[in-house]
Design a protein around this motif. Sequence first.
Motif, PDB file in Angstrom:
ATOM      1  N   ARG A  96      -0.209   6.579  -7.259  1.00 52.65           N
ATOM      2  CA  ARG A  96       2.047   6.414  -8.039  1.00 52.65           C
ATOM      3  C   ARG A  96       2.550   6.686  -6.502  1.00 52.65           C
ATOM      4  O   ARG A  96       1.890   7.705  -5.578  1.00 52.65           O
ATOM      5  CB  ARG A  96       2.049   7.134  -8.846  1.00 52.65           C
ATOM      6  CG  ARG A  96       1.083   8.454  -8.943  1.00 52.65           C
ATOM      7  CD  ARG A  96       1.430   8.599 -10.842  1.00 52.65           C
ATOM      8  NE  ARG A  96       1.263   9.799 -10.896  1.00 52.65           N
ATOM      9  CZ  ARG A  96       0.996  10.994 -11.633  1.00 52.65           C
ATOM     10  NH1 ARG A  96       2.579  10.590 -12.688  1.00 52.65           N
ATOM     11  NH2 ARG A  96       0.040  11.226 -12.125  1.00 52.65           N
ATOM     12  N   LEU A 111       6.421   6.393  -9.852  1.00 55.03           N
ATOM     13  CA  LEU A 111       6.713   4.997  -8.931  1.00 55.03           C
ATOM     14  C   LEU A 111       5.299   4.721  -9.393  1.00 55.03           C
ATOM     15  O   LEU A 111       4.606   4.583  -7.815  1.00 55.03           O
ATOM     16  CB  LEU A 111       7.589   5.037  -8.038  1.00 55.03           C
ATOM     17  CG  LEU A 111       8.974   5.323  -8.112  1.00 55.03           C
ATOM     18  CD1 LEU A 111       9.795   5.516  -6.190  1.00 55.03           C
ATOM     19  CD2 LEU A 111       9.389   4.782  -8.901  1.00 55.03           C
ATOM     20  N   ARG A 115       3.474  -1.690  -9.390  1.00 56.97           N
ATOM     21  CA  ARG A 115       4.949  -2.270  -9.218  1.00 56.97           C
ATOM     22  C   ARG A 115       5.454  -1.850  -8.397  1.00 56.97           C
ATOM     23  O   ARG A 115       6.811  -2.349  -8.009  1.00 56.97           O
ATOM     24  CB  ARG A 115       5.856  -0.667 -10.702  1.00 56.97           C
ATOM     25  CG  ARG A 115       4.823  -1.433 -11.905  1.00 56.97           C
ATOM     26  CD  ARG A 115       6.205  -0.557 -12.514  1.00 56.97           C
ATOM     27  NE  ARG A 115       7.717  -0.743 -12.400  1.00 56.97           N
ATOM     28  CZ  ARG A 115       8.827  -0.409 -13.232  1.00 56.97           C
ATOM     29  NH1 ARG A 115       8.706   0.818 -13.023  1.00 56.97           N
ATOM     30  NH2 ARG A 115       9.949  -1.212 -12.482  1.00 56.97           N
ATOM     31  N   ILE A 116       5.271  -1.997  -7.280  1.00 58.18           N
ATOM     32  CA  ILE A 116       5.976  -1.983  -5.871  1.00 58.18           C
ATOM     33  C   ILE A 116       5.413  -3.318  -5.723  1.00 58.18           C
ATOM     34  O   ILE A 116       4.679  -4.162  -5.818  1.00 58.18           O
ATOM     35  CB  ILE A 116       5.468  -0.772  -5.028  1.00 58.18           C
ATOM     36  CG1 ILE A 116       5.924   0.267  -4.929  1.00 58.18           C
ATOM     37  CG2 ILE A 116       6.023  -1.020  -3.498  1.00 58.18           C
ATOM     38  CD1 ILE A 116       5.156   1.576  -3.967  1.00 58.18           C
ATOM     39  N   GLU A 117       6.555  -4.089  -4.743  1.00 62.67           N
ATOM     40  CA  GLU A 117       7.111  -5.245  -4.954  1.00 62.67           C
ATOM     41  C   GLU A 117       6.793  -5.301  -3.309  1.00 62.67           C
ATOM     42  O   GLU A 117       6.313  -6.522  -2.208  1.00 62.67           O
ATOM     43  CB  GLU A 117       8.301  -5.850  -4.824  1.00 62.67           C
ATOM     44  CG  GLU A 117       8.081  -6.864  -6.697  1.00 62.67           C
ATOM     45  CD  GLU A 117       9.459  -6.974  -7.440  1.00 62.67           C
ATOM     46  OE1 GLU A 117       9.849  -7.211  -6.426  1.00 62.67           O
ATOM     47  OE2 GLU A 117       8.714  -7.971  -8.498  1.00 62.67           O
ATOM     48  N   LEU A 133      11.997   1.493  -0.691  1.00 58.34           N
ATOM     49  CA  LEU A 133      10.676   0.690  -2.219  1.00 58.34           C
ATOM     50  C   LEU A 133      11.354  -0.203  -2.751  1.00 58.34           C
ATOM     51  O   LEU A 133      12.584   0.328  -3.267  1.00 58.34           O
ATOM     52  CB  LEU A 133       9.931   1.824  -2.714  1.00 58.34           C
ATOM     53  CG  LEU A 133       8.968   2.983  -2.223  1.00 58.34           C
ATOM     54  CD1 LEU A 133       8.783   4.102  -2.967  1.00 58.34           C
ATOM     55  CD2 LEU A 133       8.147   2.361  -1.428  1.00 58.34           C
ATOM     56  N   GLN A 134      10.570  -1.484  -3.313  1.00 55.89           N
ATOM     57  CA  GLN A 134      11.404  -2.183  -4.262  1.00 55.89           C
ATOM     58  C   GLN A 134      10.452  -2.431  -5.497  1.00 55.89           C
ATOM     59  O   GLN A 134       8.950  -3.110  -4.719  1.00 55.89           O
ATOM     60  CB  GLN A 134      12.030  -3.698  -3.800  1.00 55.89           C
ATOM     61  CG  GLN A 134      12.282  -4.789  -4.452  1.00 55.89           C
ATOM     62  CD  GLN A 134      13.131  -6.127  -3.700  1.00 55.89           C
ATOM     63  OE1 GLN A 134      12.838  -5.701  -2.724  1.00 55.89           O
ATOM     64  NE2 GLN A 134      11.841  -7.215  -3.652  1.00 55.89           N
ATOM     65  N   LEU A 135      10.732  -2.442  -6.484  1.00 53.38           N
ATOM     66  CA  LEU A 135       9.964  -2.127  -7.362  1.00 53.38           C
ATOM     67  C   LEU A 135      10.127  -3.220  -8.106  1.00 53.38           C
ATOM     68  O   LEU A 135      11.554  -4.401  -8.065  1.00 53.38           O
ATOM     69  CB  LEU A 135      10.332  -1.097  -8.124  1.00 53.38           C
ATOM     70  CG  LEU A 135      10.207   0.336  -7.668  1.00 53.38           C
ATOM     71  CD1 LEU A 135      10.347   1.365  -8.403  1.00 53.38           C
ATOM     72  CD2 LEU A 135       8.929   0.485  -7.231  1.00 53.38           C
ATOM     73  N   GLU A 136       9.113  -3.745  -9.106  1.00 58.15           N
ATOM     74  CA  GLU A 136       9.083  -4.515 -10.162  1.00 58.15           C
ATOM     75  C   GLU A 136      10.785  -4.747 -11.358  1.00 58.15           C
ATOM     76  O   GLU A 136      10.643  -3.819 -11.970  1.00 58.15           O
ATOM     77  CB  GLU A 136       8.045  -4.750 -10.803  1.00 58.15           C
ATOM     78  CG  GLU A 136       7.750  -5.807  -9.768  1.00 58.15           C
ATOM     79  CD  GLU A 136       5.957  -5.704 -10.909  1.00 58.15           C
ATOM     80  OE1 GLU A 136       5.739  -4.952 -12.303  1.00 58.15           O
ATOM     81  OE2 GLU A 136       4.988  -6.000 -10.332  1.00 58.15           O
ATOM     82  N   PRO A 139      14.580  -0.405 -11.816  1.00 56.58           N
ATOM     83  CA  PRO A 139      14.846   0.888 -12.458  1.00 56.58           C
ATOM     84  C   PRO A 139      15.855   1.709 -13.147  1.00 56.58           C
ATOM     85  O   PRO A 139      16.525   1.381 -13.094  1.00 56.58           O
ATOM     86  CB  PRO A 139      14.493   1.996 -10.339  1.00 56.58           C
ATOM     87  CG  PRO A 139      14.721   0.460 -10.296  1.00 56.58           C
ATOM     88  CD  PRO A 139      14.735   0.034 -10.232  1.00 56.58           C
ATOM     89  N   ARG A 159      17.387   0.904  -5.075  1.00 59.71           N
ATOM     90  CA  ARG A 159      15.676   1.501  -4.359  1.00 59.71           C
ATOM     91  C   ARG A 159      15.206   2.567  -4.253  1.00 59.71           C
ATOM     92  O   ARG A 159      15.828   3.369  -3.330  1.00 59.71           O
ATOM     93  CB  ARG A 159      15.846   0.311  -3.722  1.00 59.71           C
ATOM     94  CG  ARG A 159      16.247  -1.116  -3.701  1.00 59.71           C
ATOM     95  CD  ARG A 159      15.511  -1.999  -2.165  1.00 59.71           C
ATOM     96  NE  ARG A 159      15.050  -1.839  -1.726  1.00 59.71           N
ATOM     97  CZ  ARG A 159      13.661  -2.248  -0.172  1.00 59.71           C
ATOM     98  NH1 ARG A 159      14.570  -2.839   0.880  1.00 59.71           N
ATOM     99  NH2 ARG A 159      12.840  -2.485  -0.150  1.00 59.71           N
ATOM    100  N   THR A 179      -1.975   1.113  -1.917  1.00 63.85           N
ATOM    101  CA  THR A 179      -1.075   0.210  -2.931  1.00 63.85           C
ATOM    102  C   THR A 179      -2.058  -0.875  -1.653  1.00 63.85           C
ATOM    103  O   THR A 179      -2.706  -1.489  -3.056  1.00 63.85           O
ATOM    104  CB  THR A 179       0.047  -0.391  -2.265  1.00 63.85           C
ATOM    105  OG1 THR A 179       1.136   0.850  -2.189  1.00 63.85           O
ATOM    106  CG2 THR A 179       0.461  -1.305  -3.177  1.00 63.85           C
TER     107      THR A 179
END
Length: 203
Positions: A96, A111, A115-117, A133-136, A139, A159, A179
């Motif tokens: 994470r 994070l 979950r990091i896209e 960072l772009q997450l699923e 947030p 983000r 990752t």
Amino acid sequence: MSEYDSEPIPGLPEELPQDEYIIWQGSPDWKVMAKTALHIRIALAFVIVFSVITATQTSLSTGLVLLGVGALSIGIFVSYLVLVERTTLYTLTNKRVVLRSGVALNYCLNLPLTRIEAADLKLLGDDFGSIALQLEGTPKIGYFMLWPHATSLSIIRPRPMIRAIAEAPKVARMLFEATSKLQDIAPKTEAETDNVPLKGLPA
């Protein structure tokens, strides 16, 4: 005594599980944040120009007052960023990214790497850079709570950002490698990005 003295590990809210370990830790640089998050040069130029115009078209005293107010406002924001540097610690583990921050209200954002896209590295000169960072999903933390650790104008879907860190390309590589052990990702070609090869994460 600092409010963070009770942390079992600096930057982390609890002890790590046996199968998790720290890869990297770092903090943002307030001077780089002032240039990139606050755009201090543009702000200073605006204050000076507006004050000069006011002084020439109305009165010198009014122009000086505006200059003083503008300089004080910028000084307050810069002081805030100094406190952000002192209270922020980014942690990358093999599972994470942890963002611990908070000048007035302290928070610790976990994070998971799964979950990091996507992640985008922006180079800022002198080996400094920021990783957005772009997450699923969306947030749950609010944009204004997260700022300055968020990309500009990403209000609806914030983000999180590892902002203004030294050796940013090296950290981006470590993030990519960590990752890629948890999910299938592939870097973009250099033609597809202005800064570094990446797809989902910096290579």
